[in-house]
Design a protein around this motif. Structure first.
Motif, mmCIF file in Angstrom:
data_model
loop_
_atom_site.group_PDB
_atom_site.id
_atom_site.type_symbol
_atom_site.label_atom_id
_atom_site.label_comp_id
_atom_site.label_asym_id
_atom_site.label_seq_id
_atom_site.Cartn_x
_atom_site.Cartn_y
_atom_site.Cartn_z
ATOM 1 N N SER A 1 -5.017 10.541 -0.385
ATOM 2 C CA SER A 1 -4.585 9.169 -0.102
ATOM 3 C C SER A 1 -5.718 8.314 0.420
ATOM 4 C CB SER A 1 -3.434 9.178 0.913
ATOM 5 O OG SER A 1 -3.861 9.780 2.133
ATOM 6 N N LEU B 1 0.825 -1.199 0.000
ATOM 7 C CA LEU B 1 0.000 0.000 0.000
ATOM 8 C C LEU B 1 0.863 1.254 0.000
ATOM 9 C CD1 LEU B 1 -2.760 1.323 0.099
ATOM 10 C CD2 LEU B 1 -2.711 1.074 2.607
ATOM 11 N N ILE C 1 -6.603 4.723 -5.067
ATOM 12 C CA ILE C 1 -6.088 5.648 -4.058
ATOM 13 C C ILE C 1 -6.347 7.069 -4.530
ATOM 14 C CG2 ILE C 1 -4.043 6.504 -2.841
ATOM 15 C CD1 ILE C 1 -2.833 3.735 -3.090
ATOM 16 N N ARG D 1 0.923 4.233 -2.888
ATOM 17 C CA ARG D 1 0.733 5.646 -2.529
ATOM 18 C C ARG D 1 1.847 6.528 -3.075
ATOM 19 N NH1 ARG D 1 -1.322 4.748 3.716
ATOM 20 N NH2 ARG D 1 -3.525 5.245 3.336
ATOM 21 N N TRP E 1 -9.020 -1.364 -0.185
ATOM 22 C CA TRP E 1 -8.177 -0.675 -1.177
ATOM 23 C C TRP E 1 -8.220 -1.353 -2.543
ATOM 24 C CZ3 TRP E 1 -6.148 3.933 0.199
ATOM 25 C CH2 TRP E 1 -6.007 4.204 1.559
ATOM 26 N N PRO F 1 -8.999 5.770 0.309
ATOM 27 C CA PRO F 1 -9.401 4.640 -0.544
ATOM 28 C C PRO F 1 -10.550 5.041 -1.459
ATOM 29 C CG PRO F 1 -10.194 4.325 1.694
ATOM 30 C CD PRO F 1 -9.301 5.525 1.738
#
Length: 253
Positions: free
Chosen positions: A228, A22, A162, A26, A141, A230
């Motif tokens: 950032s 994750l 994202i 990002r 996510w 979901p």
């Protein structure tokens, strides 16, 4: 791996778990685990010079060989502006001709992931990466779209959302055009989420046919950094044929 001349990973090594994955998404990076000893050896051959030059970073890693895991952030980045996924005339005609398929979202994530992995070479969707993706799905996510013919899963797509970016990771089809229907369905299910870019990660003839074009990496990262949070993908059972009649989705201001 089909990469352009001079293209190289931004990093090798590290660990592959859901938190690291994750964090990589990002920051605009994605993993390519090696699926065999031969691929690890190929990574040594291809990228040791980049490591020596300092253009590829070596991360602390619990792996026996850090070259078993590479991390990528291509420059430029191939993306599709939201609402501009290509629609071929033949596909639209097929959809309008009472195509007996239905679509769902996040109903069979594990099954779609398994189908995307089946019969693929090189095997970048390793068991470890699949476990990480499944965990990101549980956390909200990672998402799937399924295409059904009756009770049979005939196509699907997996992605990670994202903020303003939705990364289209992988897709599959067991019927002609079923993966394209999955991607079109996904685009419409993202309406109202604020997504402005569909990230296809790798430049290829196939991604170009979908409508992907290059943007400088710094522009891509700026869009990614805007939020950032979901992305929530709309659920529900829908008729696939509706996609042949819907107008292009619009980007929210």
């Amino acid at each position: 791996m089909n990469t352009a001349p001079g293209e190289e990973p931004v990093a090798i090594g590290g660990r592959l778990d859901s938190a690291t994955l994750l964090g990589a998404y990002r920051h605009g990076a994605f993993p390519m685990p090696a699926g065999s000893a031969a691929e690890i050896e190929a990574n040594h051959f291809l990228y040791e010079d980049a490591v020596a030059a300092g253009t590829t970073v070596v991360l602390d890693s619990p792996l026996p060989d850090p070259y078993a895991l590479t991390w990528w952030s291509p420059d430029p980045r191939p993306v599709i502006p939201y609402g501009r996924l290509a629609k071929s005339r033949t596909l639209m005609q097929k959809l309008r001709n009472r195509l007996p398929w239905t679509t769902t979202a996040n109903e069979s994530f594990g099954q779609v992931l398994a189908e995307c992995r089946r019969d693929r070479t090189p095997v970048w969707l390793t068991e470890e990466l699949c476990e990480c993706m499944a965990e990101l799905h549980k956390l909200g996510w990672a998402h799937s779209v399924e295409v059904w013919e009756g009770d049979e899963l005939v196509g699907g797509a997996i992605g990670v959302g994202i903020g303003r970016v939705f990364a289209m990771e992988t897709c599959f089809h067991r019927r002609t055009d079923a993966s394209k229907v999955a991607l079109l369905d996904l685009e419409h299910r993202l309406a109202g989420t604020g997504v402005t870019l569909l990230d296809v990660e790798w430049d290829s003839k196939a991604s170009q046919r979908l409508g992907a074009g290059p943007v400088p990496r710094n522009e891509f990262l700026a869009t990614l950094a805007h939020s950032s949070d979901p992305v929530l993908v709309a659920g529900g059972v829908e008729e696939a044929r509706r996609l042949g009649f819907l107008p292009r989705p619009e980007v929210a201001p």
